[in-house]
Design an enzyme around this catalytic site. Structure first.
Site, PDB file in Angstrom:
ATOM      1  CG  ASP A 261      10.891   5.106  -4.316  1.00 49.44           C
ATOM      2  OD1 ASP A 261      10.872   3.915  -4.116  1.00 49.44           O
ATOM      3  OD2 ASP A 261      11.638   5.807  -4.901  1.00 49.44           O
TER       4      ASP A 261
ATOM      5  CG  ASP B  77       5.461   0.384  -8.741  1.00 49.16           C
ATOM      6  OD1 ASP B  77       6.024   0.158  -9.768  1.00 49.16           O
ATOM      7  OD2 ASP B  77       6.022  -0.053  -7.734  1.00 49.16           O
TER       8      ASP B  77
ATOM      9  CD  GLU C  89       8.168  -2.079 -10.499  1.00 47.20           C
ATOM     10  OE1 GLU C  89       9.618  -2.372 -10.866  1.00 47.20           O
ATOM     11  OE2 GLU C  89       8.123  -1.189  -9.844  1.00 47.20           O
TER      12      GLU C  89
END
Length: 274
Positions: A73, A162, A164
């Site tokens: 990634d 994503d 987080e």
């Protein structure tokens, strides 16, 4: 007429005053909060940015007898990526950061997203969530409109959320656990309405537990991309009995962020095709 004589102590007093001022300035600089200096600029976040700080260190993955397919990634901080080198090393799939919030698009997106595709990789795009700036639906639409869409060409993976640690402030973006779950649901529902696909969820178990209360309701529909830099994935978030992808290191070859797909290449193709 009186005679004015220079004061021999004045230069010394000025020197001492200057020395005191310099010392005070240095002291203030050393004791000032470091937040302003250490908080990154908006848009610079990337997948796994908080993992090393909050969830362990890099390790060598142990995948046992299971067939795994190597992936990477990437984000703007990696610049133009040497895709042919990665392909030759065995990397077969890739995700590229497309967007963050509703204020940032990756300036290297075209080279990274199209470059991986052009060497033969199966590729996808991801969105770095900032739940404290705009709604989940607004960010999902921004993501789809700026590279996060999907097409059934056998080479495009569904978009990834994503979600987080917040690199710009409070870890859970100032949201309660229930409010965070609602924000994520808003994003996922909007993404599916726009693309017909269930987005991948990228997260770390410790963050998910703290910030969603270890919510299990997304596991039946949304593939899990787990972040853990260790020899194994550890405990997964509630509801998921297995992971689809695992980001296992931030210090891999060519580009740092390397991942394992939990299956052979035909399973990567299956996810791409839906």
């Amino acid at each position: 007429m009186p005679v004015h004589r220079p004061n021999p102590l004045r230069p010394r007093r000025l020197f001492l005053a200057g020395l005191l001022l310099a010392t005070l300035t240095l002291t203030l600089a050393l004791t000032a909060p470091a937040d302003a200096a250490t908080t990154p600029s908006r848009g610079s976040a990337y997948m796994g940015m908080g993992v090393l700080a909050h969830d362990g260190s890099n390790g060598t993955p142990s995948t046992g007898d299971a067939t795994q397919t190597e992936g990477v990634d990437v984000a703007s901080y990696q610049g133009n990526v040497a895709w042919s080198t990665l392909w030759s090393s065995g990397v077969k799939w890739a995700y590229t950061k497309a967007t963050e919030g509703t204020y940032y698009t990756n300036p290297y997106f075209a080279q990274q997203y199209n470059g991986s595709y052009n060497v033969g990789m199966i590729r996808g795009a991801y969105h770095f969530a900032t739940p404290d700036t705009t709604s989940g639906a607004t960010q999902a639409n921004y993501f789809v409109d700026h590279g996060g869409g999907w097409s059934k060409d056998g080479k495009t993976l569904p978009g990834a959320l994503d979600i987080e640690w917040n690199p710009y402030g409070a870890a859970c973006y100032g949201k309660s656990q229930s409010a965070m779950v609602s924000w994520i649901a808003d994003f996922l529902n909007t993404y599916k309405a726009r693309t017909g696909r269930d987005a991948v969820i990228y997260t770390a178990t410790s963050w998910w537990t703290d910030c969603t209360g270890n919510y299990s309701g997304f596991a039946s529909a949304n593939p899990l991309w787990i972040a853990r830099y260790a020899s194994d994935v550890g405990t997964l978030p509630a509801g998921w009995s297995y992971y689809t992808m695992w980001q296992y290191t931030s210090s891999g070859p060519t580009v740092g962020d390397h991942d394992k797909f939990n299956g052979a290449l035909d399973r990567v193709v299956a996810l791409a095709n839906g």
